[in-house]
Design a protein around this motif. Structure first.
Motif, PDB file in Angstrom:
ATOM      1  N   ILE A   1       0.855  -1.301  -0.055  1.00  0.00           N
ATOM      2  CA  ILE A   1      -0.101  -0.070   0.002  1.00  0.00           C
ATOM      3  C   ILE A   1       0.933   1.207  -0.038  1.00  0.00           C
ATOM      4  CG2 ILE A   1      -1.729   1.395   1.094  1.00  0.00           C
ATOM      5  CD1 ILE A   1      -2.698  -1.435   2.481  1.00  0.00           C
ATOM      6  N   PHE A   2       0.996   1.871  -1.204  1.00  0.00           N
ATOM      7  CA  PHE A   2       1.784   3.051  -1.255  1.00  0.00           C
ATOM      8  C   PHE A   2       0.987   4.386  -1.497  1.00  0.00           C
ATOM      9  CE2 PHE A   2       4.437  -0.488  -1.989  1.00  0.00           C
ATOM     10  CZ  PHE A   2       5.672   0.092  -1.611  1.00  0.00           C
ATOM     11  N   VAL A   3       0.130   4.842  -0.289  1.00  0.00           N
ATOM     12  CA  VAL A   3      -0.919   5.848  -0.680  1.00  0.00           C
ATOM     13  C   VAL A   3      -0.723   6.801   0.587  1.00  0.00           C
ATOM     14  CG1 VAL A   3      -2.427   4.717  -1.993  1.00  0.00           C
ATOM     15  CG2 VAL A   3      -2.688   4.693   0.616  1.00  0.00           C
ATOM     16  N   PRO A   4      -0.967   7.968   0.563  1.00  0.00           N
ATOM     17  CA  PRO A   4      -1.049   9.009   1.783  1.00  0.00           C
ATOM     18  C   PRO A   4      -1.763   8.361   2.969  1.00  0.00           C
ATOM     19  CG  PRO A   4      -1.884  10.007  -0.118  1.00  0.00           C
ATOM     20  CD  PRO A   4      -1.603   8.626  -0.536  1.00  0.00           C
ATOM     21  N   PRO A   5      -1.478   8.541   4.150  1.00  0.00           N
ATOM     22  CA  PRO A   5      -2.106   8.088   5.500  1.00  0.00           C
ATOM     23  C   PRO A   5      -3.831   7.851   5.453  1.00  0.00           C
ATOM     24  CG  PRO A   5      -0.392   9.407   5.943  1.00  0.00           C
ATOM     25  CD  PRO A   5      -0.483   9.599   4.566  1.00  0.00           C
ATOM     26  N   GLU A   6      -4.079   9.138   4.896  1.00  0.00           N
ATOM     27  CA  GLU A   6      -5.690   9.151   4.874  1.00  0.00           C
ATOM     28  C   GLU A   6      -6.278   8.088   4.040  1.00  0.00           C
ATOM     29  OE1 GLU A   6      -3.199  11.722   4.146  1.00  0.00           O
ATOM     30  OE2 GLU A   6      -4.750  12.906   3.220  1.00  0.00           O
TER      31      GLU A   6
ATOM     32  N   GLY B   1     -10.276  11.254 -18.803  1.00  0.00           N
ATOM     33  CA  GLY B   1      -9.497  11.969 -19.387  1.00  0.00           C
ATOM     34  C   GLY B   1     -10.249  12.796 -20.579  1.00  0.00           C
ATOM     35  N   GLU B   2     -10.050  14.128 -20.592  1.00  0.00           N
ATOM     36  CA  GLU B   2     -10.724  14.746 -21.851  1.00  0.00           C
ATOM     37  C   GLU B   2     -10.307  14.293 -23.120  1.00  0.00           C
ATOM     38  OE1 GLU B   2      -9.784  18.915 -21.791  1.00  0.00           O
ATOM     39  OE2 GLU B   2     -11.743  19.461 -21.314  1.00  0.00           O
ATOM     40  N   VAL B   3      -9.083  13.746 -23.274  1.00  0.00           N
ATOM     41  CA  VAL B   3      -8.883  13.343 -24.615  1.00  0.00           C
ATOM     42  C   VAL B   3      -9.672  12.097 -24.726  1.00  0.00           C
ATOM     43  CG1 VAL B   3      -6.962  12.319 -25.781  1.00  0.00           C
ATOM     44  CG2 VAL B   3      -6.316  14.408 -24.494  1.00  0.00           C
ATOM     45  N   ASP B   4      -9.563  11.172 -23.781  1.00  0.00           N
ATOM     46  CA  ASP B   4     -10.079   9.948 -23.905  1.00  0.00           C
ATOM     47  C   ASP B   4     -11.861  10.038 -24.022  1.00  0.00           C
ATOM     48  OD1 ASP B   4      -7.993   8.290 -23.777  1.00  0.00           O
ATOM     49  OD2 ASP B   4      -8.152   8.356 -21.603  1.00  0.00           O
ATOM     50  N   VAL B   5     -12.359  11.094 -23.389  1.00  0.00           N
ATOM     51  CA  VAL B   5     -13.803  11.386 -23.683  1.00  0.00           C
ATOM     52  C   VAL B   5     -14.124  11.786 -25.002  1.00  0.00           C
ATOM     53  CG1 VAL B   5     -15.724  13.135 -23.209  1.00  0.00           C
ATOM     54  CG2 VAL B   5     -14.091  12.184 -21.255  1.00  0.00           C
ATOM     55  N   ALA B   6     -13.215  12.300 -25.842  1.00  0.00           N
ATOM     56  CA  ALA B   6     -13.277  12.850 -27.273  1.00  0.00           C
ATOM     57  C   ALA B   6     -13.269  11.453 -28.133  1.00  0.00           C
ATOM     58  CB  ALA B   6     -12.258  13.976 -27.631  1.00  0.00           C
TER      59      ALA B   6
ATOM     60  N   THR C   1      -9.184  17.199 -16.875  1.00  0.00           N
ATOM     61  CA  THR C   1      -8.875  18.559 -17.759  1.00  0.00           C
ATOM     62  C   THR C   1      -7.230  18.721 -17.460  1.00  0.00           C
ATOM     63  OG1 THR C   1      -9.911  20.063 -16.249  1.00  0.00           O
ATOM     64  CG2 THR C   1     -10.955  19.535 -18.176  1.00  0.00           C
ATOM     65  N   PHE C   2      -6.681  18.143 -16.352  1.00  0.00           N
ATOM     66  CA  PHE C   2      -5.085  18.267 -16.164  1.00  0.00           C
ATOM     67  C   PHE C   2      -4.327  17.535 -16.792  1.00  0.00           C
ATOM     68  CE2 PHE C   2      -4.497  15.263 -12.840  1.00  0.00           C
ATOM     69  CZ  PHE C   2      -5.801  15.349 -12.168  1.00  0.00           C
ATOM     70  N   GLY C   3      -2.988  17.669 -16.820  1.00  0.00           N
ATOM     71  CA  GLY C   3      -1.961  17.166 -17.251  1.00  0.00           C
ATOM     72  C   GLY C   3      -1.897  16.574 -18.974  1.00  0.00           C
ATOM     73  N   GLN C   4      -1.799  15.296 -19.044  1.00  0.00           N
ATOM     74  CA  GLN C   4      -2.158  14.733 -20.305  1.00  0.00           C
ATOM     75  C   GLN C   4      -3.498  14.565 -20.761  1.00  0.00           C
ATOM     76  OE1 GLN C   4       0.638  13.409 -22.420  1.00  0.00           O
ATOM     77  NE2 GLN C   4       1.653  15.054 -21.084  1.00  0.00           N
ATOM     78  N   ARG C   5      -4.475  14.512 -19.896  1.00  0.00           N
ATOM     79  CA  ARG C   5      -5.807  14.403 -19.715  1.00  0.00           C
ATOM     80  C   ARG C   5      -6.158  12.888 -20.456  1.00  0.00           C
ATOM     81  NH1 ARG C   5      -7.277  18.686 -23.887  1.00  0.00           N
ATOM     82  NH2 ARG C   5      -5.209  18.120 -24.704  1.00  0.00           N
ATOM     83  N   THR C   6      -5.405  12.028 -20.053  1.00  0.00           N
ATOM     84  CA  THR C   6      -5.693  10.645 -20.212  1.00  0.00           C
ATOM     85  C   THR C   6      -5.696   9.608 -18.920  1.00  0.00           C
ATOM     86  OG1 THR C   6      -3.399   9.949 -20.635  1.00  0.00           O
ATOM     87  CG2 THR C   6      -4.953  10.746 -22.522  1.00  0.00           C
ATOM     88  N   LEU C   7      -5.623   8.391 -18.964  1.00  0.00           N
ATOM     89  CA  LEU C   7      -5.635   7.469 -18.117  1.00  0.00           C
ATOM     90  C   LEU C   7      -5.187   7.828 -16.687  1.00  0.00           C
ATOM     91  CD1 LEU C   7      -7.258   4.898 -16.755  1.00  0.00           C
ATOM     92  CD2 LEU C   7      -5.267   3.574 -17.808  1.00  0.00           C
ATOM     93  N   LYS C   8      -3.878   8.214 -16.728  1.00  0.00           N
ATOM     94  CA  LYS C   8      -3.052   8.522 -15.512  1.00  0.00           C
ATOM     95  C   LYS C   8      -3.797   9.503 -14.712  1.00  0.00           C
ATOM     96  CE  LYS C   8       1.199   9.527 -13.301  1.00  0.00           C
ATOM     97  NZ  LYS C   8       0.545  10.545 -12.642  1.00  0.00           N
ATOM     98  N   GLU C   9      -4.148  10.431 -15.160  1.00  0.00           N
ATOM     99  CA  GLU C   9      -4.625  11.632 -14.791  1.00  0.00           C
ATOM    100  C   GLU C   9      -6.078  11.309 -13.959  1.00  0.00           C
ATOM    101  OE1 GLU C   9      -3.288  11.921 -17.611  1.00  0.00           O
ATOM    102  OE2 GLU C   9      -1.257  13.157 -16.892  1.00  0.00           O
ATOM    103  N   ALA C  10      -6.802  10.728 -15.000  1.00  0.00           N
ATOM    104  CA  ALA C  10      -8.043  10.156 -14.361  1.00  0.00           C
ATOM    105  C   ALA C  10      -8.146   9.183 -13.282  1.00  0.00           C
ATOM    106  CB  ALA C  10      -8.893   9.258 -15.647  1.00  0.00           C
ATOM    107  N   VAL C  11      -6.989   8.494 -12.976  1.00  0.00           N
ATOM    108  CA  VAL C  11      -6.824   7.597 -11.769  1.00  0.00           C
ATOM    109  C   VAL C  11      -6.720   8.558 -10.374  1.00  0.00           C
ATOM    110  CG1 VAL C  11      -5.414   5.967 -10.399  1.00  0.00           C
ATOM    111  CG2 VAL C  11      -5.787   5.749 -12.830  1.00  0.00           C
ATOM    112  N   ASP C  12      -5.683   9.849 -10.900  1.00  0.00           N
ATOM    113  CA  ASP C  12      -5.342  10.725 -10.113  1.00  0.00           C
ATOM    114  C   ASP C  12      -6.850  11.385  -9.278  1.00  0.00           C
ATOM    115  OD1 ASP C  12      -2.589   9.945  -9.976  1.00  0.00           O
ATOM    116  OD2 ASP C  12      -2.208  11.606 -11.368  1.00  0.00           O
TER     117      ASP C  12
ATOM    118  N   ILE D   1       3.495   2.544  -8.788  1.00  0.00           N
ATOM    119  CA  ILE D   1       2.515   3.304  -9.429  1.00  0.00           C
ATOM    120  C   ILE D   1       1.049   3.107  -8.939  1.00  0.00           C
ATOM    121  CG2 ILE D   1       2.233   1.485 -11.255  1.00  0.00           C
ATOM    122  CD1 ILE D   1       1.689   3.457 -13.494  1.00  0.00           C
ATOM    123  N   HIS D   2       0.525   4.149  -8.977  1.00  0.00           N
ATOM    124  CA  HIS D   2      -1.004   3.973  -8.493  1.00  0.00           C
ATOM    125  C   HIS D   2      -1.200   3.239  -7.195  1.00  0.00           C
ATOM    126  CE1 HIS D   2      -2.405   4.914 -12.887  1.00  0.00           C
ATOM    127  NE2 HIS D   2      -1.970   6.010 -12.076  1.00  0.00           N
ATOM    128  N   GLY D   3      -0.118   3.376  -5.975  1.00  0.00           N
ATOM    129  CA  GLY D   3      -0.093   2.824  -4.799  1.00  0.00           C
ATOM    130  C   GLY D   3       0.238   1.530  -4.672  1.00  0.00           C
TER     131      GLY D   3
END
Ligand SMILES: *Cc1c(COP(=O)(O)O)cnc(C)c1O
Length: 419
Positions: A36-41, A157-162, A182-193, A300-302
């Motif tokens: 588990i690699f995530v913030p304590p919360e 991500g906005e790119v994937d929506v299109a 709508t931030f970063g590359q606007r694909t999967l990684k940002e969608a996870v974040d 990656i992703h926790g």
């Protein structure tokens, strides 16, 4: 390779008899991977999910309700099918397909989405949330939400929506809210974040439903457990059909959920097990998504896993003709099964997958998903090159309807692939 030489390659003399009781550990480790690699919360939220899962998933009510859903709503058990004409065309080996494409919504993802939805219901959550890339996980989860009468937010991500208009429309028709990121590359990684941020803000009413055997503990374990039905059914069905276990069991590996479901049924058996990763356009960085073959350890992703990384150690750009396979990480259990040498990881290129896509369509009347076509491509290669006839079981994870437009635009209708 004959069936007599297909000894289990169990590495350091690991036995698989009580594997599922021991794997993962209480803290979510598959060997060196997972955790588990995530913030304590968020870590405390994961602990809440784990406790709920461990209690609820053992209850009679949960088990009998999930059985009922699988049978009456999803259409399980899905059959094992002998691809006789394809097999004959290739030589003396026999290829069998576990027909996960015949699930409601057309792929294996519904197996864990319905179970995650049921868990949410038992936990008293109002809303299920997730990210989606190409939209397949989003559609499966939106289906579960509609079934259970839960609200559903899908981050995309906005790119994937299109790019993925039909899946966006499906999710909306099913009553789901699609939230463009709508931030970063606007694909999967940002969608996870974005999805994890939303989860941290309200973990009382919402629960996160991940799309594969990835993410922080307990998700890789939970999703594997929910997919185990595939391997359990397939083992019984092939024994009934042929009287024997297959020589080779194979499946495509993106995050690794359809493969873990299938493989889990055969770990203790004397079968070879082959995961198939996308080699895309070739072995150069950015051209493929063959994580187990070319990655090195990272987070990656926790969770910790093999990871395709750039020079700065960040997740690398990846490519595959199959959008469900282009993820730079991979489920921690696969990393563990590679290190312990129980499972071998192979690759198939875009071109090989597309050839398999057309061969299966033309010779069996089954149009496979481009993801699943990677597993079929490997089976075709084994059948062509093996000196001994083999019995090969492939997990056909999904159907190809979603890939029609892309295939026709880039590859036509396949005349040059099947003679
Ligand atoms: C999403 C998807 C995959 C890849 O995901 P895994 O978790 O690796 O199974 C494979 N096949 C189909 C049809 C998919 O939709």
């Amino acid at each position: 390779m004959s069936s007599s030489s297909a000894e289990p390659t169990t590495g350091n003399q690991i036995t698989y008899a009580d594997y599922f009781r021991r794997t993962p550990t209480k803290d979510g480790w598959f060997g060196k991977y997972g955790g588990i690699f995530v913030p304590p919360e968020l870590a405390s939220v994961m602990e809440e999910v784990r406790l709920a899962y461990e209690t609820i998933s053992r209850s009679h009510e949960f088990i009998s309700e999930l059985r009922r859903i699988r049978k009456h709503f999803q259409g399980r058990p899905t059959p094992v099918y002998h691809a006789a004409r394809l097999s004959r065309h290739l030589g003396r080996s026999q290829i069998y397909l576990k027909r996960e494409d015949l699930n409601h919504t057309g792929a294996h993802k519904i197996n864990h989405c319905m179970a995650e939805g049921l868990l949410a219901k038992f936990m008293g959550k109002k809303k299920i949330i997730a990210e989606t890339g190409a939209g397949q996980h989003g559609v499966a989860l939106a289906t579960a939400a509609a079934y259970f009468g839960l609200e559903c937010d899908i981050y995309m991500g906005e790119v994937d929506v299109a790019k993925q208009a039909p899946n966006v429309a499906r999710m909306k028709i099913l009553g789901t809210r699609v939230i463009p990121v709508t931030f970063g590359q606007r694909t999967l990684k940002e969608a996870v974040d974005a999805c994890l941020m939303a989860y941290m803000q309200d973990s009382v009413n919402q629960i996160y439903c991940i799309g594969s055997v990835v993410g922080p503990h307990p998700f890789p374990m939970m999703v594997r457990d929910f997919q185990r039905v595939v391997g359990i059914e397939a083992r019984e069905q092939i024994l009934e059909m042929t009287g024997n276990l297959p020589d080779v069991v194979t499946a495509c590996v993106g995050g690794g959920s359809n493969a873990m479901g299938m493989f889990s049924g055969f770990l203790a058996d004397p079968c070879e097990i082959h995961g198939v990763e996308p080699l895309g356009k070739g072995p150069n960085p950015g051209e493929h998504s063959a994580t187990m073959t070319y990655g090195k350890e990272g987070v990656i992703h926790g969770f910790r896993c093999y990871l395709l990384q750039n020079d700065k150690g960040e997740p690398a750009e990846v490519h595959s003709v199959a959008s469900g396979l282009d993820y730079p990480g991979v489920g921690p259990e696969h990393c563990h099964l590679l290190d312990s040498r129980r499972v071998q990881y192979k690759t198939a290129t875009d071109e090989e997958a597309v050839e398999a896509f057309f061969m299966l369509s033309r010779m069996e009347g089954i149009i496979p998903a481009l993801e699943s076509s990677h597993g079929v491509a490997h089976a075709i290669r084994l059948a062509r090159t093996s000196k001994e006839p083999l019995s090969i079981l492939v997990n056909l994870s999904g159907r190809g309807d979603k890939d029609m437009d892309y295939v026709i635009e880039h590859y036509g209708t396949g005349e040059r692939y099947v003679k």
